[in-house]
Design a protein around this motif. Structure first.
Motif, PDB file in Angstrom:
ATOM      1  N   THR A 146       0.849  -1.192   0.000  1.00  0.00           N
ATOM      2  CA  THR A 146       0.000   0.000   0.000  1.00  0.00           C
ATOM      3  C   THR A 146       0.887   1.246   0.000  1.00  0.00           C
ATOM      4  OG1 THR A 146      -0.125  -0.171   2.421  1.00  0.00           O
ATOM      5  CG2 THR A 146      -1.936  -1.124   1.151  1.00  0.00           C
ATOM      6  N   ILE A 147       1.493   1.490  -1.141  1.00  0.00           N
ATOM      7  CA  ILE A 147       2.429   2.608  -1.261  1.00  0.00           C
ATOM      8  C   ILE A 147       1.690   3.948  -1.278  1.00  0.00           C
ATOM      9  CG2 ILE A 147       2.499   2.589  -3.786  1.00  0.00           C
ATOM     10  CD1 ILE A 147       5.597   3.021  -3.457  1.00  0.00           C
ATOM     11  N   ASN A 148       0.485   3.961  -1.864  1.00  0.00           N
ATOM     12  CA  ASN A 148      -0.438   5.102  -1.799  1.00  0.00           C
ATOM     13  C   ASN A 148       0.045   6.389  -2.451  1.00  0.00           C
ATOM     14  OD1 ASN A 148      -2.589   3.787  -0.589  1.00  0.00           O
ATOM     15  ND2 ASN A 148      -1.770   4.079   1.468  1.00  0.00           N
ATOM     16  N   GLY A 149       1.215   6.387  -3.039  1.00  0.00           N
ATOM     17  CA  GLY A 149       1.701   7.562  -3.758  1.00  0.00           C
ATOM     18  C   GLY A 149       2.780   7.154  -4.740  1.00  0.00           C
ATOM     19  N   HIS A 150       2.903   7.896  -5.841  1.00  0.00           N
ATOM     20  CA  HIS A 150       3.885   7.526  -6.864  1.00  0.00           C
ATOM     21  C   HIS A 150       5.133   8.396  -6.821  1.00  0.00           C
ATOM     22  CE1 HIS A 150       1.674  10.859  -8.626  1.00  0.00           C
ATOM     23  NE2 HIS A 150       2.614  10.998  -9.544  1.00  0.00           N
ATOM     24  N   LYS A 151       5.184   9.343  -5.862  1.00  0.00           N
ATOM     25  CA  LYS A 151       6.372  10.170  -5.649  1.00  0.00           C
ATOM     26  C   LYS A 151       6.344  10.655  -4.206  1.00  0.00           C
ATOM     27  CE  LYS A 151       4.027  14.188  -7.718  1.00  0.00           C
ATOM     28  NZ  LYS A 151       4.109  15.212  -8.784  1.00  0.00           N
ATOM     29  N   PRO A 152       7.463  11.180  -3.710  1.00  0.00           N
ATOM     30  CA  PRO A 152       7.531  11.540  -2.286  1.00  0.00           C
ATOM     31  C   PRO A 152       6.403  12.460  -1.818  1.00  0.00           C
ATOM     32  CG  PRO A 152       9.726  11.545  -3.211  1.00  0.00           C
ATOM     33  CD  PRO A 152       8.785  11.322  -4.372  1.00  0.00           C
ATOM     34  N   SER A 153       6.063  13.459  -2.602  1.00  0.00           N
ATOM     35  CA  SER A 153       5.049  14.421  -2.158  1.00  0.00           C
ATOM     36  C   SER A 153       3.676  13.787  -2.036  1.00  0.00           C
ATOM     37  CB  SER A 153       4.993  15.610  -3.117  1.00  0.00           C
ATOM     38  OG  SER A 153       4.684  15.186  -4.445  1.00  0.00           O
ATOM     39  N   THR A 154       3.291  12.931  -2.987  1.00  0.00           N
ATOM     40  CA  THR A 154       1.973  12.295  -2.913  1.00  0.00           C
ATOM     41  C   THR A 154       1.953  11.215  -1.834  1.00  0.00           C
ATOM     42  OG1 THR A 154       2.586  10.759  -4.696  1.00  0.00           O
ATOM     43  CG2 THR A 154       1.433  12.781  -5.321  1.00  0.00           C
ATOM     44  N   TYR A 155       3.097  10.568  -1.608  1.00  0.00           N
ATOM     45  CA  TYR A 155       3.194   9.580  -0.532  1.00  0.00           C
ATOM     46  C   TYR A 155       2.956  10.258   0.818  1.00  0.00           C
ATOM     47  CZ  TYR A 155       5.315   6.116   2.619  1.00  0.00           C
ATOM     48  OH  TYR A 155       5.549   5.224   3.626  1.00  0.00           O
ATOM     49  N   MET A 156       3.605  11.395   1.033  1.00  0.00           N
ATOM     50  CA  MET A 156       3.454  12.113   2.300  1.00  0.00           C
ATOM     51  C   MET A 156       2.022  12.605   2.481  1.00  0.00           C
ATOM     52  SD  MET A 156       5.666  15.363   3.732  1.00  0.00           S
ATOM     53  CE  MET A 156       5.189  16.411   2.351  1.00  0.00           C
ATOM     54  N   ALA A 157       1.407  13.088   1.403  1.00  0.00           N
ATOM     55  CA  ALA A 157       0.041  13.594   1.493  1.00  0.00           C
ATOM     56  C   ALA A 157      -0.949  12.478   1.812  1.00  0.00           C
ATOM     57  CB  ALA A 157      -0.347  14.276   0.181  1.00  0.00           C
ATOM     58  N   ALA A 158      -0.730  11.299   1.251  1.00  0.00           N
ATOM     59  CA  ALA A 158      -1.671  10.191   1.434  1.00  0.00           C
ATOM     60  C   ALA A 158      -1.476   9.465   2.756  1.00  0.00           C
ATOM     61  CB  ALA A 158      -1.548   9.202   0.278  1.00  0.00           C
ATOM     62  N   THR A 159      -0.242   9.371   3.226  1.00  0.00           N
ATOM     63  CA  THR A 159       0.052   8.559   4.408  1.00  0.00           C
ATOM     64  C   THR A 159       0.329   9.367   5.664  1.00  0.00           C
ATOM     65  OG1 THR A 159       2.440   8.479   3.982  1.00  0.00           O
ATOM     66  CG2 THR A 159       1.066   6.800   2.911  1.00  0.00           C
ATOM     67  N   GLY A 160       0.702  10.647   5.505  1.00  0.00           N
ATOM     68  CA  GLY A 160       1.083  11.448   6.652  1.00  0.00           C
ATOM     69  C   GLY A 160       2.444  11.100   7.199  1.00  0.00           C
ATOM     70  N   ARG A 161       3.211  10.318   6.447  1.00  0.00           N
ATOM     71  CA  ARG A 161       4.533   9.896   6.892  1.00  0.00           C
ATOM     72  C   ARG A 161       5.600  10.676   6.126  1.00  0.00           C
ATOM     73  NH1 ARG A 161       4.189   5.480  10.162  1.00  0.00           N
ATOM     74  NH2 ARG A 161       6.424   5.157   9.960  1.00  0.00           N
ATOM     75  N   PRO A 162       6.854  10.661   6.602  1.00  0.00           N
ATOM     76  CA  PRO A 162       7.902  11.457   5.963  1.00  0.00           C
ATOM     77  C   PRO A 162       8.079  11.110   4.480  1.00  0.00           C
ATOM     78  CG  PRO A 162       8.648  10.608   8.074  1.00  0.00           C
ATOM     79  CD  PRO A 162       7.343   9.939   7.793  1.00  0.00           C
ATOM     80  N   ALA A 163       8.285  12.129   3.682  1.00  0.00           N
ATOM     81  CA  ALA A 163       8.460  11.915   2.254  1.00  0.00           C
ATOM     82  C   ALA A 163       9.689  11.048   1.967  1.00  0.00           C
ATOM     83  CB  ALA A 163       8.579  13.259   1.538  1.00  0.00           C
ATOM     84  N   GLY A 189       2.522 -19.089  -8.768  1.00  0.00           N
ATOM     85  CA  GLY A 189       1.480 -18.075  -8.730  1.00  0.00           C
ATOM     86  C   GLY A 189       1.826 -16.844  -7.918  1.00  0.00           C
ATOM     87  N   PHE A 190       3.045 -16.747  -7.391  1.00  0.00           N
ATOM     88  CA  PHE A 190       3.413 -15.616  -6.548  1.00  0.00           C
ATOM     89  C   PHE A 190       3.337 -14.311  -7.327  1.00  0.00           C
ATOM     90  CE2 PHE A 190       6.645 -12.715  -4.747  1.00  0.00           C
ATOM     91  CZ  PHE A 190       6.101 -12.559  -3.482  1.00  0.00           C
ATOM     92  N   SER A 191       2.753 -13.263  -6.703  1.00  0.00           N
ATOM     93  CA  SER A 191       2.584 -11.993  -7.404  1.00  0.00           C
ATOM     94  C   SER A 191       2.748 -10.824  -6.443  1.00  0.00           C
ATOM     95  CB  SER A 191       1.209 -11.931  -8.080  1.00  0.00           C
ATOM     96  OG  SER A 191       0.186 -12.167  -7.139  1.00  0.00           O
ATOM     97  N   VAL A 192       3.091  -9.666  -7.029  1.00  0.00           N
ATOM     98  CA  VAL A 192       3.307  -8.438  -6.281  1.00  0.00           C
ATOM     99  C   VAL A 192       2.396  -7.358  -6.868  1.00  0.00           C
ATOM    100  CG1 VAL A 192       4.965  -6.686  -5.556  1.00  0.00           C
ATOM    101  CG2 VAL A 192       5.714  -9.061  -5.860  1.00  0.00           C
ATOM    102  N   GLU A 193       1.698  -6.651  -5.983  1.00  0.00           N
ATOM    103  CA  GLU A 193       0.733  -5.642  -6.399  1.00  0.00           C
ATOM    104  C   GLU A 193       0.998  -4.340  -5.647  1.00  0.00           C
ATOM    105  OE1 GLU A 193      -4.038  -5.929  -6.757  1.00  0.00           O
ATOM    106  OE2 GLU A 193      -3.285  -6.162  -4.712  1.00  0.00           O
ATOM    107  N   LEU A 194       0.764  -3.210  -6.311  1.00  0.00           N
ATOM    108  CA  LEU A 194       0.810  -1.911  -5.655  1.00  0.00           C
ATOM    109  C   LEU A 194      -0.612  -1.386  -5.476  1.00  0.00           C
ATOM    110  CD1 LEU A 194       3.745   0.117  -7.277  1.00  0.00           C
ATOM    111  CD2 LEU A 194       3.734  -1.163  -5.130  1.00  0.00           C
ATOM    112  N   ALA A 195      -0.872  -0.753  -4.327  1.00  0.00           N
ATOM    113  CA  ALA A 195      -2.176  -0.153  -4.063  1.00  0.00           C
ATOM    114  C   ALA A 195      -1.996   1.345  -3.835  1.00  0.00           C
ATOM    115  CB  ALA A 195      -2.839  -0.800  -2.850  1.00  0.00           C
ATOM    116  N   PHE A 196      -2.860   2.129  -4.466  1.00  0.00           N
ATOM    117  CA  PHE A 196      -2.816   3.582  -4.348  1.00  0.00           C
ATOM    118  C   PHE A 196      -4.132   4.100  -3.784  1.00  0.00           C
ATOM    119  CE2 PHE A 196       0.129   2.551  -7.743  1.00  0.00           C
ATOM    120  CZ  PHE A 196       1.227   3.348  -7.465  1.00  0.00           C
ATOM    121  N   LEU A 197      -4.029   5.104  -2.932  1.00  0.00           N
ATOM    122  CA  LEU A 197      -5.210   5.792  -2.432  1.00  0.00           C
ATOM    123  C   LEU A 197      -5.540   6.922  -3.401  1.00  0.00           C
ATOM    124  CD1 LEU A 197      -7.128   5.820   0.024  1.00  0.00           C
ATOM    125  CD2 LEU A 197      -5.628   7.551   1.034  1.00  0.00           C
TER     126      LEU A 197
END
Length: 261
Positions: A146-163, A189-197
């Motif tokens: 659940t990365i929730n952002g595609h760059k530091p600024s959007t990650y910080m905005a979505a998660t409230g955690r340090p960029a 069948g192992f797989s990796v997924e990204l989730a964005f808010l």
């Protein structure tokens, strides 16, 4: 955030004029065509997230934020599973990170040996680097970050955690994707997924999120609609089906930016 089963199948969609289609790279688990994904996302725009989900064969464990390493140990997990002997799918979920639990992989090994249940993990990704070897040797077959952002600024905005933490999570995902061939040899069948808010402030970045995900080489991408802290009080950031501009934007994604493969 409304969530669907992360263990579902993975469709394929990719950027127009981009690299040749890579088998398994998809858009949203459980769908096989982009228009169907758009329809489901529109439906989720009206729905709220369940606090928990119980099905006779599906155990959905949601951990509180920052769980203690011993918040759930092997003995406690055994007792829990013995009350629900029909479990065929275990889903570890947040907001807390199951990778913080000391006994996570002992629990996974025990459950798989006990009844062959499938095990999937939803994680913020901060501990992936520290426990990567254990994860790759475990019976966990699907990981959603659940990365929730595609760059530091959007990650910080979505998660409230340090960029700066975004860089760590991105690198952890890169390492997992790079080394997943080791696990895929034992568990095809192992797989990796990204989730964005996604909300009213970020939905226009969906194409950038998809490109970011493709560059990392993940198998699937999913989008979760924003729901405020008070589920019974609508948030001004939540996407709803009456937002005409949002629907127009989603309608334009397929013909303008993506092709179904």
């Amino acid at each position: 955030m409304k969530r669907s089963d992360p263990a579902a199948g993975k469709p394929a969609a990719q950027i127009k004029n981009g690299p040749a289609p890579r088998p398994g790279w998809g858009l949203v688990g459980g769908l096989n065509r982009l228009p169907k994904w758009l329809n489901q996302f529109r439906q989720r725009m009206e729905q709220e997230s369940p606090v928990l989900r119980y099905e006779p064969e599906h155990l959905h464990l949601r951990l509180a934020e920052d769980p203690a390493p011993d918040a759930l140990d092997l003995d406690g997990f055994k007792y829990l599973v013995e009350q629900l002997p029909a479990i065929q799918l275990l889903e570890w979920d947040g907001p807390g990170d199951a990778l913080a639990l000391d006994d996570l992989f002992r629990m996974a090994d025990w459950l798989r040996q006990q009844n062959g249940a499938r095990i999937v993990l939803r994680t913020p990704g901060r501990y992936l680097g520290k426990r990567l070897d254990e994860l790759l040797d475990s019976p966990i077959e699907h990981v959603t970050v659940t990365i929730n952002g595609h760059k530091p600024s959007t990650y910080m905005a979505a998660t409230g955690r340090p960029a700066t933490e975004f860089v760590t999570v991105r690198e952890n995902v890169h390492r997992l994707v790079t080394r997943r061939l080791h696990k895929a040899a034992r568990m095809p069948g192992f797989s990796v997924e990204l989730a964005f808010l996604v909300d009213l402030l970020s939905y226009r970045a969906i194409p950038d999120m998809l490109r970011f995900s493709e560059e990392l080489g993940v198998d699937a991408v999913r989008f979760d609609n924003y729901v405020g802290d008070e589920a019974d009080e609508p948030s001004l950031q939540t996407l709803y089906s009456h937002h005409k501009e949002v629907r127009k934007f989603l309608d334009a994604l397929e013909p303008m930016d993506y092709r179904v493969t």
